[in-house]
Write a protein that holds these residues in place. Sequence first.
Motif, PDB file in Angstrom:
ATOM      1  N   LEU A 181       0.813  -1.209   0.000  1.00  0.00           N
ATOM      2  CA  LEU A 181       0.000   0.000   0.000  1.00  0.00           C
ATOM      3  C   LEU A 181       0.852   1.266   0.000  1.00  0.00           C
ATOM      4  O   LEU A 181       0.382   2.332   0.386  1.00  0.00           O
ATOM      5  N   ALA A 182       2.106   1.130  -0.438  1.00  0.00           N
ATOM      6  CA  ALA A 182       2.948   2.318  -0.559  1.00  0.00           C
ATOM      7  C   ALA A 182       2.394   3.258  -1.620  1.00  0.00           C
ATOM      8  O   ALA A 182       2.712   4.450  -1.629  1.00  0.00           O
ATOM      9  N   SER A 183       1.566   2.715  -2.515  1.00  0.00           N
ATOM     10  CA  SER A 183       0.931   3.561  -3.531  1.00  0.00           C
ATOM     11  C   SER A 183      -0.408   2.961  -3.914  1.00  0.00           C
ATOM     12  O   SER A 183      -0.660   1.783  -3.690  1.00  0.00           O
ATOM     13  N   MET A 184      -1.279   3.806  -4.463  1.00  0.00           N
ATOM     14  CA  MET A 184      -2.495   3.345  -5.119  1.00  0.00           C
ATOM     15  C   MET A 184      -2.195   3.402  -6.609  1.00  0.00           C
ATOM     16  O   MET A 184      -2.215   4.478  -7.214  1.00  0.00           O
ATOM     17  N   PRO A 185      -1.863   2.273  -7.224  1.00  0.00           N
ATOM     18  CA  PRO A 185      -1.170   2.305  -8.516  1.00  0.00           C
ATOM     19  C   PRO A 185      -2.012   2.673  -9.721  1.00  0.00           C
ATOM     20  O   PRO A 185      -1.464   3.016 -10.770  1.00  0.00           O
ATOM     21  N   SER A 186      -3.340   2.605  -9.609  1.00  0.00           N
ATOM     22  CA  SER A 186      -4.174   2.825 -10.785  1.00  0.00           C
ATOM     23  C   SER A 186      -4.946   4.132 -10.683  1.00  0.00           C
ATOM     24  O   SER A 186      -5.174   4.656  -9.587  1.00  0.00           O
ATOM     25  N   GLY A 187      -5.354   4.643 -11.828  1.00  0.00           N
ATOM     26  CA  GLY A 187      -6.231   5.807 -11.837  1.00  0.00           C
ATOM     27  C   GLY A 187      -7.675   5.431 -11.599  1.00  0.00           C
ATOM     28  O   GLY A 187      -8.508   6.287 -11.311  1.00  0.00           O
ATOM     29  N   LYS A 188      -8.004   4.133 -11.713  1.00  0.00           N
ATOM     30  CA  LYS A 188      -9.363   3.638 -11.539  1.00  0.00           C
ATOM     31  C   LYS A 188      -9.617   3.310 -10.069  1.00  0.00           C
ATOM     32  O   LYS A 188      -8.833   2.590  -9.446  1.00  0.00           O
ATOM     33  N   PHE A 189     -10.724   3.800  -9.535  1.00  0.00           N
ATOM     34  CA  PHE A 189     -11.020   3.589  -8.115  1.00  0.00           C
ATOM     35  C   PHE A 189     -11.197   2.108  -7.810  1.00  0.00           C
ATOM     36  O   PHE A 189     -10.652   1.597  -6.819  1.00  0.00           O
ATOM     37  N   ASN A 190     -11.965   1.378  -8.604  1.00  0.00           N
ATOM     38  CA  ASN A 190     -12.221  -0.031  -8.318  1.00  0.00           C
ATOM     39  C   ASN A 190     -10.976  -0.894  -8.483  1.00  0.00           C
ATOM     40  O   ASN A 190     -10.833  -1.910  -7.809  1.00  0.00           O
ATOM     41  N   ALA A 191     -10.076  -0.486  -9.378  1.00  0.00           N
ATOM     42  CA  ALA A 191      -8.799  -1.200  -9.493  1.00  0.00           C
ATOM     43  C   ALA A 191      -8.001  -1.042  -8.208  1.00  0.00           C
ATOM     44  O   ALA A 191      -7.383  -1.997  -7.717  1.00  0.00           O
ATOM     45  N   ASN A 192      -8.023   0.147  -7.647  1.00  0.00           N
ATOM     46  CA  ASN A 192      -7.321   0.374  -6.382  1.00  0.00           C
ATOM     47  C   ASN A 192      -8.005  -0.358  -5.226  1.00  0.00           C
ATOM     48  O   ASN A 192      -7.335  -0.812  -4.287  1.00  0.00           O
ATOM     49  N   ALA A 193      -9.342  -0.486  -5.294  1.00  0.00           N
ATOM     50  CA  ALA A 193     -10.057  -1.232  -4.267  1.00  0.00           C
ATOM     51  C   ALA A 193      -9.664  -2.705  -4.299  1.00  0.00           C
ATOM     52  O   ALA A 193      -9.483  -3.341  -3.251  1.00  0.00           O
ATOM     53  N   ALA A 194      -9.519  -3.247  -5.510  1.00  0.00           N
ATOM     54  CA  ALA A 194      -9.068  -4.637  -5.644  1.00  0.00           C
ATOM     55  C   ALA A 194      -7.608  -4.773  -5.200  1.00  0.00           C
ATOM     56  O   ALA A 194      -7.228  -5.778  -4.585  1.00  0.00           O
ATOM     57  N   TRP A 195      -6.800  -3.768  -5.510  1.00  0.00           N
ATOM     58  CA  TRP A 195      -5.398  -3.770  -5.076  1.00  0.00           C
ATOM     59  C   TRP A 195      -5.307  -3.803  -3.545  1.00  0.00           C
ATOM     60  O   TRP A 195      -4.472  -4.521  -2.977  1.00  0.00           O
ATOM     61  N   LEU A 196      -6.166  -3.035  -2.873  1.00  0.00           N
ATOM     62  CA  LEU A 196      -6.184  -3.033  -1.405  1.00  0.00           C
ATOM     63  C   LEU A 196      -6.494  -4.422  -0.863  1.00  0.00           C
ATOM     64  O   LEU A 196      -5.844  -4.893   0.086  1.00  0.00           O
ATOM     65  N   LEU A 197      -7.470  -5.105  -1.460  1.00  0.00           N
ATOM     66  CA  LEU A 197      -7.812  -6.451  -0.998  1.00  0.00           C
ATOM     67  C   LEU A 197      -6.659  -7.424  -1.221  1.00  0.00           C
ATOM     68  O   LEU A 197      -6.366  -8.264  -0.361  1.00  0.00           O
ATOM     69  N   ALA A 198      -6.005  -7.323  -2.380  1.00  0.00           N
ATOM     70  CA  ALA A 198      -4.843  -8.182  -2.629  1.00  0.00           C
ATOM     71  C   ALA A 198      -3.735  -7.894  -1.627  1.00  0.00           C
ATOM     72  O   ALA A 198      -3.039  -8.805  -1.160  1.00  0.00           O
ATOM     73  N   ALA A 199      -3.574  -6.613  -1.268  1.00  0.00           N
ATOM     74  CA  ALA A 199      -2.556  -6.240  -0.286  1.00  0.00           C
ATOM     75  C   ALA A 199      -2.856  -6.844   1.081  1.00  0.00           C
ATOM     76  O   ALA A 199      -1.946  -7.300   1.791  1.00  0.00           O
ATOM     77  N   THR A 200      -4.131  -6.860   1.472  1.00  0.00           N
ATOM     78  CA  THR A 200      -4.485  -7.463   2.758  1.00  0.00           C
ATOM     79  C   THR A 200      -4.275  -8.973   2.734  1.00  0.00           C
ATOM     80  O   THR A 200      -3.856  -9.568   3.740  1.00  0.00           O
ATOM     81  N   MET A 201      -4.536  -9.607   1.586  1.00  0.00           N
ATOM     82  CA  MET A 201      -4.287 -11.047   1.476  1.00  0.00           C
ATOM     83  C   MET A 201      -2.798 -11.352   1.564  1.00  0.00           C
ATOM     84  O   MET A 201      -2.382 -12.323   2.209  1.00  0.00           O
ATOM     85  N   ALA A 202      -1.974 -10.514   0.917  1.00  0.00           N
ATOM     86  CA  ALA A 202      -0.524 -10.698   1.014  1.00  0.00           C
ATOM     87  C   ALA A 202      -0.047 -10.489   2.444  1.00  0.00           C
ATOM     88  O   ALA A 202       0.842 -11.210   2.928  1.00  0.00           O
ATOM     89  N   PHE A 203      -0.641  -9.516   3.136  1.00  0.00           N
ATOM     90  CA  PHE A 203      -0.292  -9.271   4.541  1.00  0.00           C
ATOM     91  C   PHE A 203      -0.583 -10.502   5.382  1.00  0.00           C
ATOM     92  O   PHE A 203       0.253 -10.966   6.165  1.00  0.00           O
ATOM     93  N   ASN A 204      -1.795 -11.062   5.241  1.00  0.00           N
ATOM     94  CA  ASN A 204      -2.179 -12.220   6.040  1.00  0.00           C
ATOM     95  C   ASN A 204      -1.363 -13.457   5.680  1.00  0.00           C
ATOM     96  O   ASN A 204      -1.005 -14.244   6.564  1.00  0.00           O
ATOM     97  N   LEU A 205      -1.076 -13.637   4.389  1.00  0.00           N
ATOM     98  CA  LEU A 205      -0.279 -14.786   3.973  1.00  0.00           C
ATOM     99  C   LEU A 205       1.134 -14.700   4.524  1.00  0.00           C
ATOM    100  O   LEU A 205       1.690 -15.693   5.011  1.00  0.00           O
ATOM    101  N   THR A 206       1.720 -13.519   4.463  1.00  0.00           N
ATOM    102  CA  THR A 206       3.068 -13.336   5.003  1.00  0.00           C
ATOM    103  C   THR A 206       3.087 -13.581   6.504  1.00  0.00           C
ATOM    104  O   THR A 206       4.011 -14.224   7.028  1.00  0.00           O
TER     105      THR A 206
END
Length: 465
Positions: A375-400
Amino acid sequence: MQVFHTRAAVSSAFDDPNLVSSAGLVPVMALAADTGLSDLVDGHLKLPEYYGANAGLKVSALVAGMAAGADCIDDMGILRHGGTGKLFQGTYAPSTLGSFLRRFTFGHVRQLEAAAARWLSGLAAATPLAEGIDDLALVDIDDTIKEVYGYKKQGSGYGYSGVRGINALIGTVTTRQAAPVIAAARLRKGAANSARGAGKFTADLLATVARLRSARATGMVLLRSDSAFYAHAVAAAAARAGAEISLTVRMDPAVKRAIAKIPETAWEKIEYTNALFDEDSGKWISDAEAAEIGFTAFTSKKKAKQVTGRLVVRRIPELNAKAATGQETLFEAHRFHAFFTTVDATVLDTVTADKTHRAHAVIEQVHADLKNSALASMPSGKFNANAAWLLAATMAFNLTRAAGTLAAGRFSKAETATIRDKLINVPARVASPARRITLHLPEAWPWETPWQRLFDHVYPPPLTA
């Protein structure tokens, strides 16, 4: 340390097809596969056209890249080097993953959210990720602003922080034995009020926590938050889920009147283990006092919707700024910090309730951890793409974090950056003798033992005859 050889004797070449820079992804992503990440995403996420093909593999690729340190779409190129193609299926190009994210709508984000919540249950069942959750589950909600730049970023705006950003609502669960894991996350516009949608979010968060607990669990579920979430919708959602609440209150007239009724003899001394920095006075403090009084919250609602409980108050002496000039304090004054809780006094006494509530600050460490990772950045200009990115980031957090619990020792509660640097981003050479894959890792790696412990859990050695 200095280079041993002369410059004439040193050269470089990117020409070895058998090297990988993140060998720790092998046991980590095997753990993700064993707990059904890809299958759950395939079962819930239904993107249209060819973008939805192999959705589980694409989300797994995003999670793998984030676990290895990627914080933007271009960084996903870390999955396409050397021998990674011999170890993993679905090492997609960054452009493919970017196109995949940009096809998300609000409904698709909710589908991914459902898959993430259910996968967390499988991850907790396979690892000590939520050890002790049946005895006590401490659930925290808070939001954080991720600063963004440029006016083309959808959903960005100026919120309570005064910076242009996007608002991320995060829900975590902690136990006595386990470090916080992210049980829910939702992206909102940057100008959103903190409590916007908090009732629905609380209900979803507590539903996920319920799935993490066994059917025979009898321990308390305690929802904690700061004053931004002191709202009837949050309290009502907690009550429907059978959870107790511990919510910081705003100093409105009703709260001030209740504090004024507390007798002087009721205040109980608190001795802090460590001194705390008081932002209001800019000084360090080492003690305070606590007391409580019965209180009814949300009295503006109908009587049936009002909530009775305890108002626990901590008071701190107001320091005399002019004491150094010889002006003595005329009368003792205090600053008050209060929270409302429905936990019975026989379960948590005044001092223990105060200590438990102040531990809500642990969620700030999760915010910092995320912003130091994917979550160092919100990489996309699309809001929903960033929303999906946030969820992937939380999954990576929990997996790690789950991988850290399997490595055990200091990694059980380590930050993801520590786990990433010492257990995941380990270089290795891939060899394939007799149709078997062997990873040759650096000799005398300082964290060889916990790495091997993680690897052996996912790839157990064959039993001896």
